[in-house]
Design a protein around this motif. Structure first.
Motif, mmCIF file in Angstrom:
data_model
loop_
_atom_site.group_PDB
_atom_site.id
_atom_site.type_symbol
_atom_site.label_atom_id
_atom_site.label_comp_id
_atom_site.label_asym_id
_atom_site.label_seq_id
_atom_site.Cartn_x
_atom_site.Cartn_y
_atom_site.Cartn_z
ATOM 1 N N PRO A 1 0.819 -1.219 0.000
ATOM 2 C CA PRO A 1 0.000 0.000 0.000
ATOM 3 C C PRO A 1 0.853 1.270 0.000
ATOM 4 N N TYR A 2 0.604 2.103 -0.956
ATOM 5 C CA TYR A 2 1.305 3.385 -1.051
ATOM 6 C C TYR A 2 1.152 4.207 0.222
ATOM 7 N N PRO A 3 -0.067 4.367 0.756
ATOM 8 C CA PRO A 3 -0.201 5.184 1.979
ATOM 9 C C PRO A 3 0.607 4.626 3.157
ATOM 10 N N TRP A 4 0.641 3.293 3.280
ATOM 11 C CA TRP A 4 1.416 2.693 4.375
ATOM 12 C C TRP A 4 2.901 2.988 4.213
ATOM 13 N N LEU A 5 3.423 2.839 3.008
ATOM 14 C CA LEU A 5 4.833 3.121 2.757
ATOM 15 C C LEU A 5 5.158 4.584 3.052
ATOM 16 N N MET A 6 4.311 5.484 2.556
ATOM 17 C CA MET A 6 4.589 6.911 2.660
ATOM 18 C C MET A 6 4.414 7.431 4.082
ATOM 19 N N ARG A 7 3.276 7.136 4.704
ATOM 20 C CA ARG A 7 2.974 7.707 6.020
ATOM 21 C C ARG A 7 3.823 7.123 7.141
ATOM 22 N N ASN A 8 4.335 5.915 6.915
ATOM 23 C CA ASN A 8 5.197 5.311 7.927
ATOM 24 C C ASN A 8 6.686 5.459 7.604
ATOM 25 N N SER A 9 6.982 6.200 6.545
ATOM 26 C CA SER A 9 8.386 6.453 6.160
ATOM 27 C C SER A 9 9.183 5.150 6.048
ATOM 28 N N ILE A 10 8.592 4.180 5.337
ATOM 29 C CA ILE A 10 9.229 2.882 5.188
ATOM 30 C C ILE A 10 10.287 2.940 4.082
ATOM 31 N N THR A 11 11.442 2.376 4.340
ATOM 32 C CA THR A 11 12.460 2.215 3.302
ATOM 33 C C THR A 11 12.299 0.831 2.683
ATOM 34 N N LEU A 12 12.037 0.802 1.379
ATOM 35 C CA LEU A 12 11.843 -0.448 0.641
ATOM 36 C C LEU A 12 12.950 -0.547 -0.398
ATOM 37 N N ARG A 13 13.700 -1.637 -0.366
ATOM 38 C CA ARG A 13 14.850 -1.762 -1.272
ATOM 39 C C ARG A 13 14.980 -3.180 -1.792
ATOM 40 N N GLY A 14 15.261 -3.296 -3.064
ATOM 41 C CA GLY A 14 15.636 -4.580 -3.632
ATOM 42 C C GLY A 14 17.146 -4.731 -3.580
ATOM 43 N N GLN A 15 17.607 -5.975 -3.446
ATOM 44 C CA GLN A 15 19.051 -6.226 -3.397
ATOM 45 C C GLN A 15 19.340 -7.549 -4.074
ATOM 46 N N TRP A 16 20.213 -7.514 -5.082
ATOM 47 C CA TRP A 16 20.643 -8.744 -5.740
ATOM 48 C C TRP A 16 22.082 -9.019 -5.342
ATOM 49 N N LEU A 17 22.280 -10.104 -4.610
ATOM 50 C CA LEU A 17 23.606 -10.562 -4.204
ATOM 51 C C LEU A 17 24.259 -9.589 -3.221
ATOM 52 N N ALA A 18 25.568 -9.702 -3.061
ATOM 53 C CA ALA A 18 26.280 -8.902 -2.066
ATOM 54 C C ALA A 18 27.361 -8.073 -2.747
ATOM 55 N N PRO A 19 27.687 -6.908 -2.197
ATOM 56 C CA PRO A 19 28.774 -6.115 -2.770
ATOM 57 C C PRO A 19 30.117 -6.797 -2.561
ATOM 58 N N ARG A 20 31.077 -6.407 -3.370
ATOM 59 C CA ARG A 20 32.405 -7.022 -3.285
ATOM 60 C C ARG A 20 33.012 -6.857 -1.893
ATOM 61 N N THR A 21 32.783 -5.712 -1.271
ATOM 62 C CA THR A 21 33.362 -5.440 0.043
ATOM 63 C C THR A 21 32.812 -6.350 1.132
ATOM 64 N N ALA A 22 31.702 -7.035 0.852
ATOM 65 C CA ALA A 22 31.119 -7.928 1.861
ATOM 66 C C ALA A 22 31.981 -9.163 2.090
ATOM 67 N N ASN A 23 32.693 -9.616 1.068
ATOM 68 C CA ASN A 23 33.398 -10.894 1.159
ATOM 69 C C ASN A 23 34.454 -10.958 2.258
ATOM 70 N N PRO A 24 35.385 -9.988 2.344
ATOM 71 C CA PRO A 24 36.385 -10.115 3.418
ATOM 72 C C PRO A 24 35.790 -10.040 4.817
ATOM 73 N N VAL A 25 34.695 -9.277 4.972
ATOM 74 C CA VAL A 25 34.070 -9.178 6.295
ATOM 75 C C VAL A 25 33.343 -10.474 6.633
ATOM 76 N N LEU A 26 32.687 -11.083 5.651
ATOM 77 C CA LEU A 26 32.032 -12.370 5.879
ATOM 78 C C LEU A 26 33.063 -13.431 6.250
ATOM 79 N N ILE A 27 34.222 -13.396 5.609
ATOM 80 C CA ILE A 27 35.293 -14.335 5.941
ATOM 81 C C ILE A 27 35.750 -14.128 7.380
ATOM 82 N N ARG A 28 35.820 -12.871 7.824
ATOM 83 C CA ARG A 28 36.192 -12.608 9.220
ATOM 84 C C ARG A 28 35.144 -13.135 10.189
ATOM 85 N N LEU A 29 33.869 -12.988 9.847
ATOM 86 C CA LEU A 29 32.815 -13.517 10.711
ATOM 87 C C LEU A 29 32.965 -15.023 10.887
#
Length: 372
Positions: free
Chosen positions: A282-310
């Motif tokens: 719902p548009y009103p729900w997204l807007m009035r509640n200031s919701i951040t909606l984002r699509g994400q495909w895979l992980a950025p390159r910088t994620a790999n060394p940090v994931l290895i540390r985890l």
């Protein structure tokens, strides 16, 4: 893979020849994803172009490096990330998953060049996609990074902070259950895990304890939304959706709309990808509640060394996974096993070169010697 819908064949092909900015790696272990059979049958409509050596990343040892590598060395144990990005556009690079998939015509062009993946003894990989692992790392256990890296990319996109409450939509699946482990490793205060599989929900609660609250879904959107919201000890800061293509859009919407005012919703699943209903919010729900909606495909390159540390610090404990190994000649059996064993933390691992049988030449960094 010679054509969609046919079993894979195993035979000799010429060794890949790395060019500038590339590394040649001998593959020790690679993860066979649970939906691999759906990709190779053509059911998922992935833009693979046969004949192709498929496979999504893996763990191996470096055989040869190029002159632009300043820290990598022949013989290094490394993780190879399959997410390849074009180098001629830093802002919006074309993306391909080597040996697996691509996005748009630019991604398809990239995939034609870096055509072959990890279901092989040798793999040619861009230098920037190769990450050193601890010398003591078990290649079989660490091959599961190809699964953990996906939800890690989503949690980074959602800016998960320590102490926050996160809901994993699709928590009983292979990627979703991995997201639970990664979220806790990143310091999530609490994780809500909705799903219909009671046995898996109990497994998550037993494995991770009081920081995880399972919610058994009924299929009724309003009922499920209320149950998920009530299960969280504090307002839900972040929702990560990892539902597969066959899941109903209503399930994704019910989960997304549990997020608090000014919360974040990250979409990484497959809703609508195979022609089913799209995700209406719902548009009103997204807007009035200031919701951040984002699509994400895979992980950025910088994620790999940090994931290895985890994983190195055991905040993300790869030893909890249950791998089943298959040698390269049994690749079709491995694909069947992966499809019939999609349960959380169950990994199907293909071992093109068994780690214990590998002998290495450790000559100069630019050596053209191959492993015996």
């Amino acid at each position: 893979m010679t054509e969609f819908g046919s079993p894979l064949t195993v035979h000799e092909v010429p060794d890949p020849e790395p060019g500038g900015g590339e590394v040649l790696v001998q593959v020790l272990a690679t993860c066979v994803l649970p939906y691999t059979a759906e990709v190779f049958s053509g059911a998922r409509h992935y833009p693979l172009e046969p004949p192709v050596v498929p496979g999504v990343g893996g763990v191996g040892r470096i055989v040869r490096i190029g002159p632009d590598a300043t820290k990598l060395r022949v013989g290094d144990l490394v993780w190879c990330d399959a997410t390849v990005r074009a180098r001629d556009d830093a802002l919006t690079p074309d993306i391909a998953m080597q040996g697996w998939s691509s996005r748009g015509e630019g991604g398809a062009q990239l995939a034609r060049y870096l055509h072959d993946g990890s279901f092989a003894e040798l793999m040619r990989v861009p230098t920037e996609n190769v990450y050193p692992l601890p010398a003591e790392a078990d290649p079989v256990q660490w091959a599961a990074l190809s699964i953990y890296a996906v939800p890690y990319g989503g949690l980074l996109a959602g800016a998960l902070a320590a102490g926050e409450t996160v809901l994993i939509s699709g928590a009983t699946g292979n990627f979703g259950s991995s997201a639970v482990a990664v979220a806790l490793a990143m310091g999530a205060g609490h994780v809500v895990t909705p799903g219909r599989n009671r046995a898996v929900l109990d497994l998550l609660a037993t494995r991770f304890g009081a920081r995880v609250t399972p919610v058994e879904l009924t299929g009724d959107e309003a009922t499920d939304r209320s149950a998920m919201t009530a299960a969280a000890p504090t307002p839900i800061d972040l929702v990560l959706d990892l539902l597969p293509p066959h899941a109903p859009a209503s399930a994704a919407r019910a989960a997304a709309m549990t997020v608090r005012e000014q919360g974040r919703v990250i979409l990484m699943g497959g809703i609508g990808m195979l022609g089913g209903p799209d995700l209406p919010l719902p548009y009103p729900w997204l807007m009035r509640n200031s919701i951040t909606l984002r699509g994400q495909w895979l992980a950025p390159r910088t994620a790999n060394p940090v994931l290895i540390r985890l994983a190195s610090s055991h905040l993300l404990d790869l030893a909890l996974d249950r791998p089943t190994l298959f040698p390269l000649p049994q690749v079709n059996e491995a694909i069947t096993h992966a499809a019939t064993h999609p349960t959380p933390y169950t990994r199907t691992i293909l071992t093109p070169t068994r780690p214990e049988s590998t002998e290495w030449h450790t000559t100069a960094a630019n050596s053209d010697k191959s492993p015996r």
